[in-house]
Scaffold this active site. Structure first.
Site, PDB file in Angstrom:
ATOM      1  N   TYR A 141      57.425  40.585  43.025  1.00  0.00           N
ATOM      2  CA  TYR A 141      57.980  40.796  41.683  1.00  0.00           C
ATOM      3  C   TYR A 141      59.501  40.976  41.727  1.00  0.00           C
ATOM      4  O   TYR A 141      60.190  40.687  40.761  1.00  0.00           O
ATOM      5  CB  TYR A 141      57.387  42.065  41.043  1.00  0.00           C
ATOM      6  CG  TYR A 141      56.102  41.859  40.286  1.00  0.00           C
ATOM      7  CD1 TYR A 141      54.997  41.270  40.878  1.00  0.00           C
ATOM      8  CD2 TYR A 141      55.985  42.275  38.963  1.00  0.00           C
ATOM      9  CE1 TYR A 141      53.819  41.095  40.182  1.00  0.00           C
ATOM     10  CE2 TYR A 141      54.810  42.107  38.257  1.00  0.00           C
ATOM     11  CZ  TYR A 141      53.728  41.523  38.871  1.00  0.00           C
ATOM     12  OH  TYR A 141      52.565  41.360  38.176  1.00  0.00           O
ATOM     13  N   LYS A 186      46.473  40.674  52.518  1.00  0.00           N
ATOM     14  CA  LYS A 186      46.119  39.298  52.917  1.00  0.00           C
ATOM     15  C   LYS A 186      46.696  39.091  54.313  1.00  0.00           C
ATOM     16  O   LYS A 186      47.532  38.214  54.550  1.00  0.00           O
ATOM     17  CB  LYS A 186      46.687  38.301  51.890  1.00  0.00           C
ATOM     18  CG  LYS A 186      46.239  36.861  52.077  1.00  0.00           C
ATOM     19  CD  LYS A 186      44.774  36.623  51.765  1.00  0.00           C
ATOM     20  CE  LYS A 186      44.376  35.180  52.044  1.00  0.00           C
ATOM     21  NZ  LYS A 186      42.927  34.944  51.945  1.00  0.00           N
ATOM     22  N   ASP A 219      40.919  38.549  48.800  1.00  0.00           N
ATOM     23  CA  ASP A 219      39.886  37.671  48.222  1.00  0.00           C
ATOM     24  C   ASP A 219      38.511  38.341  48.305  1.00  0.00           C
ATOM     25  O   ASP A 219      37.728  38.316  47.351  1.00  0.00           O
ATOM     26  CB  ASP A 219      39.905  36.273  48.862  1.00  0.00           C
ATOM     27  CG  ASP A 219      39.956  36.295  50.386  1.00  0.00           C
ATOM     28  OD1 ASP A 219      40.115  37.391  50.975  1.00  0.00           O
ATOM     29  OD2 ASP A 219      39.821  35.216  51.000  1.00  0.00           O
ATOM     30  N   ASP A 243      48.220  43.952  40.313  1.00  0.00           N
ATOM     31  CA  ASP A 243      48.248  43.441  38.940  1.00  0.00           C
ATOM     32  C   ASP A 243      46.975  42.649  38.655  1.00  0.00           C
ATOM     33  O   ASP A 243      46.299  42.862  37.643  1.00  0.00           O
ATOM     34  CB  ASP A 243      49.483  42.547  38.762  1.00  0.00           C
ATOM     35  CG  ASP A 243      49.549  41.950  37.367  1.00  0.00           C
ATOM     36  OD1 ASP A 243      49.340  42.696  36.398  1.00  0.00           O
ATOM     37  OD2 ASP A 243      49.797  40.734  37.250  1.00  0.00           O
ATOM     38  N   ASP A 247      43.238  43.964  36.365  1.00  0.00           N
ATOM     39  CA  ASP A 247      42.683  43.258  35.198  1.00  0.00           C
ATOM     40  C   ASP A 247      41.223  42.914  35.454  1.00  0.00           C
ATOM     41  O   ASP A 247      40.368  43.060  34.574  1.00  0.00           O
ATOM     42  CB  ASP A 247      43.462  41.966  34.896  1.00  0.00           C
ATOM     43  CG  ASP A 247      44.559  42.171  33.848  1.00  0.00           C
ATOM     44  OD1 ASP A 247      45.114  43.283  33.798  1.00  0.00           O
ATOM     45  OD2 ASP A 247      44.848  41.219  33.089  1.00  0.00           O
TER      46      ASP A 247
END
Ligand code: IPM
Ligand code: MG
Length: 353
Positions: A141, A186, A219, A243, A247
């Site tokens: 970001y 990851k 994942d 983020d 959601d």
């Protein structure tokens, strides 16, 4: 107590849900004998319209001088053309950075009266109680961005210090809860994730040996959140993974509109916002769910002002309203008439009085 709270209602449904949260804070002040100075300021798209700056200096100054900041939501189609160089989201990222609120707490629970609202089976979501700790002021970001006609890049950077401080926040919270921490990365692909995992493992071994630590690839985490959400206690992850995953996880609770968040730094001052966006498609209709905003105000009371009893009273009032069937359209059961944003706020206020 006396406290100053900066109120940034923002865009879209932001002003509607923030009005209900402010109403609740006023009732808390009256009932518990506090004096809250609640001061509003332009922020986001509306501030761009006024001064071509999503975070005007006056707004930033107000926030830096306040005990806490309550935020609605920002953004909308009016300001999101791919060609606009000034966007509401830049204001939000700058505000987070300027306030130094690197730890974003997003608690997710399933209310027993809202099992119908989730797209997932009741037996999967029953008893879910998890807390996401999202790193909020680093990563992709905030890295350098480049753009030419043929290509674009976003740089992802994490320092050891940034990883250590977010891990400490997450580990302390895990210790107060069920003692389990999942760190999501990851590491099979990204160098920042390999550093993340190394720093996490070392810090947990030396400072929090009593907390049970598990590393999980992002994942796989996306899958396990839907397959066995009850197993999660505290999950800590970097900015962008957090983020996306929050959601996704909001669907366990049934609606994005229910979920609050708190963003904290080193001091007590925090930034509190529901995790939903400005939802321009439903703005101005009085149908937005104000519970996420009201629960964010509860977190503000607890974490920035140290008013635990007041925070618990607000949470209990929201729960009572939900239990009584006061549901906005996003969480209304099939065949049950939904209520307005204002009616939901009023029900919380009534339960609180
Ligand atoms: C959130 C939002 C923001 C983010 C946007 C509006 C910049 O999606 O708070 O989750 O990506 O952090
Ligand atoms: Mg988001």
């Amino acid at each position: 107590m006396r406290a100053s709270i900066a109120v940034l209602a923002g865009d879209g449904i932001g002003p509607e849900v923030t009005a209900e949260a402010v109403g609740v804070l006023k009732i808390v002040a009256a009932r518990f004998g506090h004096e809250f100075s609640l001061q509003g300021a332009p922020f986001g798209g509306i501030a761009i319209d006024e001064s071509n700056d999503p975070l005007p200096p006056r707004t930033l100054e107000l926030c830096l001088g306040a005990d806490a900041v309550l935020l609605g939501a920002i953004g909308g189609p009016k300001w999101s053309s791919p060609h606009s160089t000034v966007r509401p989201e830049q204001g939000l990222l700058r505000l987070r950075k300027e306030l130094g609120v690197y730890a974003n707490l997003r608690p997710i629970t399933v209310h027993p009266a809202l099992r119908h609202a989730s797209t997932l089976k009741s037996e999967v979501i029953e008893g879910v109680d998890l807390l996401f700790v999202r790193e909020l002021t680093g990563g992709i970001y905030f890295g350098t961005k480049t753009r030419t006609a043929e290509a674009a890049s976003d740089l992802c950077v994490y320092s050891v210090a940034e990883i250590e401080r977010i891990m400490r926040v997450a580990a302390r919270l895990a210790r107060e809860r069920r003692g389990k921490l999942v760190s999501i990365d990851k590491a099979n692909v990204l160098e920042t994730s390999r550093l993340w995992r190394e720093v996490c493992a070392r810090l947990m071994r030396t400072e929090f040996p009593e907390v049970q630590l598990e590393h999980m690839l992002v994942d796989a985490a996306a899958m396990h959140l839907l397959r066995r959400p009850r197993d999660f206690d505290v999950a800590v992850t970097e900015n962008m993974f957090g983020d996306i995953l929050t959601d996704e996880a909001s669907m366990l609770a049934g609606s994005l509109g229910l979920l609050p968040s708190a963003s904290l730094g080193e001091g007590r001052r925090g930034l509190y916002e529901p995790i939903h966006g400005s939802a321009p498609d439903i703005a101005g209709q009085g149908i937005a769910n104000p519970y996420g905003a009201i629960l964010s105000a509860a977190l503000l009371l607890r974490l920035s002002l140290g008013l635990s009893a007041e925070a618990a009273a607000v949470e209990t009032a929201v729960s009572a309203a939900i239990m009584a069937g006061v549901h906005t359209p996003d969480i209304a059961a099939p065949g049950k008439p939904p209520v307005t944003t204002q009616a939901a706020g009023a029900a919380v206020g009534a339960a609180l009085r």
